[in-house]
Design a protein around this motif. Structure first.
Motif, PDB file in Angstrom:
ATOM      1  N   ILE A  52      55.003   4.001  57.553  1.00 44.59           N
ATOM      2  CA  ILE A  52      55.289   3.608  56.171  1.00 44.59           C
ATOM      3  C   ILE A  52      54.260   2.564  55.757  1.00 44.59           C
ATOM      4  O   ILE A  52      53.990   1.625  56.507  1.00 44.59           O
ATOM      5  CB  ILE A  52      56.714   3.033  56.040  1.00 44.59           C
ATOM      6  N   LYS A  53      53.695   2.743  54.582  1.00 54.27           N
ATOM      7  CA  LYS A  53      52.699   1.791  54.090  1.00 54.27           C
ATOM      8  C   LYS A  53      53.341   0.415  53.893  1.00 54.27           C
ATOM      9  O   LYS A  53      54.417   0.305  53.307  1.00 54.27           O
ATOM     10  CB  LYS A  53      52.109   2.289  52.768  1.00 54.27           C
ATOM     11  N   PHE A  54      52.666  -0.601  54.405  1.00 55.38           N
ATOM     12  CA  PHE A  54      53.211  -1.958  54.276  1.00 55.38           C
ATOM     13  C   PHE A  54      53.203  -2.366  52.802  1.00 55.38           C
ATOM     14  O   PHE A  54      52.174  -2.272  52.141  1.00 55.38           O
ATOM     15  CB  PHE A  54      52.389  -2.947  55.099  1.00 55.38           C
ATOM     16  N   PRO A  55      54.337  -2.824  52.265  1.00 57.37           N
ATOM     17  CA  PRO A  55      54.438  -3.061  50.815  1.00 57.37           C
ATOM     18  C   PRO A  55      53.643  -4.273  50.349  1.00 57.37           C
ATOM     19  O   PRO A  55      53.497  -5.261  51.076  1.00 57.37           O
ATOM     20  CB  PRO A  55      55.938  -3.272  50.599  1.00 57.37           C
ATOM     21  N   THR A  56      53.168  -4.188  49.118  1.00 56.07           N
ATOM     22  CA  THR A  56      52.531  -5.329  48.469  1.00 56.07           C
ATOM     23  C   THR A  56      53.615  -6.193  47.829  1.00 56.07           C
ATOM     24  O   THR A  56      54.800  -5.847  47.831  1.00 56.07           O
ATOM     25  CB  THR A  56      51.545  -4.860  47.394  1.00 56.07           C
ATOM     26  N   ALA A  57      53.211  -7.327  47.263  1.00 52.94           N
ATOM     27  CA  ALA A  57      54.169  -8.207  46.584  1.00 52.94           C
ATOM     28  C   ALA A  57      54.786  -7.503  45.376  1.00 52.94           C
ATOM     29  O   ALA A  57      55.970  -7.689  45.073  1.00 52.94           O
ATOM     30  CB  ALA A  57      53.469  -9.491  46.157  1.00 52.94           C
ATOM     31  N   ILE A  58      53.999  -6.669  44.687  1.00 54.24           N
ATOM     32  CA  ILE A  58      54.509  -5.929  43.524  1.00 54.24           C
ATOM     33  C   ILE A  58      55.548  -4.900  43.967  1.00 54.24           C
ATOM     34  O   ILE A  58      56.595  -4.741  43.326  1.00 54.24           O
ATOM     35  CB  ILE A  58      53.346  -5.253  42.768  1.00 54.24           C
ATOM     36  N   ASP A  59      55.275  -4.205  45.079  1.00 54.22           N
ATOM     37  CA  ASP A  59      56.238  -3.231  45.607  1.00 54.22           C
ATOM     38  C   ASP A  59      57.559  -3.908  45.974  1.00 54.22           C
ATOM     39  O   ASP A  59      58.640  -3.390  45.660  1.00 54.22           O
ATOM     40  CB  ASP A  59      55.663  -2.538  46.840  1.00 54.22           C
ATOM     41  N   LEU A  60      57.459  -5.057  46.633  1.00 53.04           N
ATOM     42  CA  LEU A  60      58.670  -5.775  47.029  1.00 53.04           C
ATOM     43  C   LEU A  60      59.492  -6.198  45.820  1.00 53.04           C
ATOM     44  O   LEU A  60      60.727  -6.108  45.827  1.00 53.04           O
ATOM     45  CB  LEU A  60      58.289  -7.005  47.868  1.00 53.04           C
ATOM     46  N   HIS A  61      58.800  -6.655  44.765  1.00 54.32           N
ATOM     47  CA  HIS A  61      59.529  -7.085  43.568  1.00 54.32           C
ATOM     48  C   HIS A  61      60.191  -5.902  42.867  1.00 54.32           C
ATOM     49  O   HIS A  61      61.319  -6.016  42.353  1.00 54.32           O
ATOM     50  CB  HIS A  61      58.578  -7.816  42.607  1.00 54.32           C
ATOM     51  N   LYS A  62      59.521  -4.749  42.836  1.00 49.81           N
ATOM     52  CA  LYS A  62      60.125  -3.547  42.231  1.00 49.81           C
ATOM     53  C   LYS A  62      61.381  -3.137  42.997  1.00 49.81           C
ATOM     54  O   LYS A  62      62.401  -2.788  42.394  1.00 49.81           O
ATOM     55  CB  LYS A  62      59.107  -2.404  42.231  1.00 49.81           C
ATOM     56  N   TRP A  63      61.324  -3.163  44.325  1.00 50.83           N
ATOM     57  CA  TRP A  63      62.488  -2.809  45.131  1.00 50.83           C
ATOM     58  C   TRP A  63      63.606  -3.840  44.963  1.00 50.83           C
ATOM     59  O   TRP A  63      64.782  -3.472  44.983  1.00 50.83           O
ATOM     60  CB  TRP A  63      62.095  -2.701  46.602  1.00 50.83           C
ATOM     61  N   LEU A  64      63.220  -5.107  44.813  1.00 49.49           N
ATOM     62  CA  LEU A  64      64.229  -6.160  44.598  1.00 49.49           C
ATOM     63  C   LEU A  64      64.986  -5.911  43.299  1.00 49.49           C
ATOM     64  O   LEU A  64      66.222  -6.036  43.253  1.00 49.49           O
ATOM     65  CB  LEU A  64      63.535  -7.530  44.564  1.00 49.49           C
ATOM     66  N   VAL A  65      64.253  -5.576  42.234  1.00 51.20           N
ATOM     67  CA  VAL A  65      64.889  -5.326  40.933  1.00 51.20           C
ATOM     68  C   VAL A  65      65.807  -4.106  41.000  1.00 51.20           C
ATOM     69  O   VAL A  65      66.901  -4.092  40.421  1.00 51.20           O
ATOM     70  CB  VAL A  65      63.799  -5.124  39.846  1.00 51.20           C
ATOM     71  N   ALA A  66      65.396  -3.083  41.749  1.00 54.06           N
ATOM     72  CA  ALA A  66      66.171  -1.845  41.799  1.00 54.06           C
ATOM     73  C   ALA A  66      67.357  -1.913  42.764  1.00 54.06           C
ATOM     74  O   ALA A  66      68.418  -1.340  42.487  1.00 54.06           O
ATOM     75  CB  ALA A  66      65.250  -0.689  42.200  1.00 54.06           C
ATOM     76  N   LEU A  67      67.195  -2.635  43.888  1.00 55.99           N
ATOM     77  CA  LEU A  67      68.201  -2.587  44.943  1.00 55.99           C
ATOM     78  C   LEU A  67      69.070  -3.843  45.055  1.00 55.99           C
ATOM     79  O   LEU A  67      70.247  -3.738  45.406  1.00 55.99           O
ATOM     80  CB  LEU A  67      67.511  -2.342  46.300  1.00 55.99           C
ATOM     81  N   VAL A  68      68.499  -4.997  44.764  1.00 59.46           N
ATOM     82  CA  VAL A  68      69.205  -6.252  45.028  1.00 59.46           C
ATOM     83  C   VAL A  68      69.855  -6.826  43.772  1.00 59.46           C
ATOM     84  O   VAL A  68      71.017  -7.251  43.800  1.00 59.46           O
ATOM     85  CB  VAL A  68      68.226  -7.288  45.649  1.00 59.46           C
ATOM     86  N   LYS A  69      69.127  -6.864  42.681  1.00 60.43           N
ATOM     87  CA  LYS A  69      69.645  -7.505  41.475  1.00 60.43           C
ATOM     88  C   LYS A  69      70.949  -6.888  40.960  1.00 60.43           C
ATOM     89  O   LYS A  69      71.839  -7.631  40.545  1.00 60.43           O
ATOM     90  CB  LYS A  69      68.568  -7.484  40.383  1.00 60.43           C
ATOM     91  N   PRO A  70      71.113  -5.551  40.940  1.00 61.23           N
ATOM     92  CA  PRO A  70      72.384  -4.991  40.450  1.00 61.23           C
ATOM     93  C   PRO A  70      73.607  -5.456  41.242  1.00 61.23           C
ATOM     94  O   PRO A  70      74.702  -5.591  40.673  1.00 61.23           O
ATOM     95  CB  PRO A  70      72.179  -3.479  40.590  1.00 61.23           C
TER      96      PRO A  70
END
Length: 363
Positions: A52-70
């Motif tokens: 799996i490609k190691f995520p960038t800071a932008i990737d991590l923030h996108k996943w945070l918004v989609a998975l954690v914030k809700p």
């Protein structure tokens, strides 16, 4: 050039609550991102073909918004910049670890280095007020550089006090130098011995307050972790640690400013500080002097005041070399505080080393 500016904040209870919320959100985002990236690294070790490609800071923030914030609505009570910058710092920490510059990042604990970063429409209103988005107007005890518009600010907690910091642009100045070349020998007994003959004693703040610190930690040993008395004791211990560190920083700032302002060329040794800290007999004394902080301050202050910093090679025999005839001694123990040579020279060991460093710059 850019330099950091940091000052204490005069905040009310409402602002303190907002600070704690932002710091807690940033810490949660960091720990979530760290756990996820560790799972990705473990997966890549076991599955060499399907990496799996190691995520960038932008990737991590996108996943945070989609998975954690809700699932965590309290994320919307603070600025989006707090978790965003936390994930950016996490990716920077991983990059440093991959390059073998630093150790891998670790999980953060509440109350240990709480901080967060914000950006946006930040404005210094007058000499004692800063306007920050989502928090409002913050007052300070210290006079601020007026007319500056910081791009971002970092708010951090030390013991029971909050501090705000940002970077400011300053112009380099060419101060008149009284001495052309100076060699500096750093030591444990004396902080710095100059080739001009001046000696600067270290404050040795940790040694001064070691018994008081040990007493506070001893009194705290049986308190229930998490209780009010335990928290009060922890604040007292952290206050004392901050006081010790401030004394050390003040001593180093005064010394490095004097050196950079009054000397054209400054020669210091490339000390192996991490190796010195590995010696259990010297580690406490070396850490109390702050050799790494001394070099860090000297590097940017030489640029600020127009001085030249020369780093001598780590294996240069500054202590064993005679500053008069140039003969190198085969052995020289730490207990030998006076350098005696067959040519008749007899002078202080540290002074001899600093003169050799000065000669190195001239050659």
């Amino acid at each position: 050039m850019l330099i950091g500016f940091k000052t204490e904040v005069k905040c009310n209870n409402k602002q303190k609550t907002l600070f704690f919320k932002h710091a807690g959100t940033a810490r949660h985002a960091w720990n979530w991102g760290l756990g996820l990236t560790k799972q990705i690294l473990d997966h890549n070790k076991d599955n060499l073909e399907n990496k799996i490609k190691f995520p960038t800071a932008i990737d991590l923030h996108k996943w945070l918004v989609a998975l954690v914030k809700p699932d965590n609505p309290w994320y919307y009570e603070v600025s989006k910049c707090a978790p965003q910058y936390a994930l950016r710092d996490l990716r920077t920490a991983w990059d440093r670890s991959f390059k073998k510059i630093a150790k891998p990042p670790r999980f953060k604990k509440k109350g240990n280095g709480d901080s967060f970063t914000l950006d946006g429409s930040i404005e210094v209103i007058d000499h004692y007020k800063v306007k920050i988005p989502r928090i409002g107007i913050i007052r300070t005890y210290e006079r601020l550089p007026f007319g500056v518009k910081p791009k971002s600010v970092t708010i951090s907690l030390q013991a029971d006090k909050w501090f705000i910091s940002w970077k400011i642009e300053v112009e380099t100045t060419q101060t008149p130098k009284s001495v052309d070349v100076v060699g500096i020998d750093l030591g444990v007994l004396k902080l710095a011995t100059l080739s001009t003959g001046k000696v600067f004693e270290g404050e040795k703040s940790y040694k001064k307050y070691e018994k008081k610190l040990s007493r506070l930690q001893w009194l705290n040993r049986h308190k229930v972790i998490g209780s009010n008395n335990w928290r009060k004791a922890q604040v007292k211990i952290t206050r004392l640690h901050r006081h010790i560190a401030n004394i050390r920083k003040d001593t180093l700032h005064k010394l490095t400013t004097y050196l950079a302002k009054n000397h054209s060329k400054i020669v210091v040794e490339d000390l192996n500080v991490s190796g010195m800290l590995a010696n259990r007999k010297l580690a406490k004394a070396v850490a109390d002097m702050g050799f790494y902080e001394f070099r860090r301050q000297l590097e940017y202050k030489c640029k600020l005041y127009g001085s030249e910093l020369i780093i001598a090679d780590r294996w240069f025999p500054s202590s064993k070399l005679c500053s008069s005839c140039g003969v190198v001694k085969e052995t020289l123990s730490l207990s030998d505080r006076v350098f005696n040579c067959e040519c008749g020279v007899s002078l202080d060991r540290d002074l001899n080393a600093s003169i050799n460093l000065a000669h190195l710059a001239a050659s």
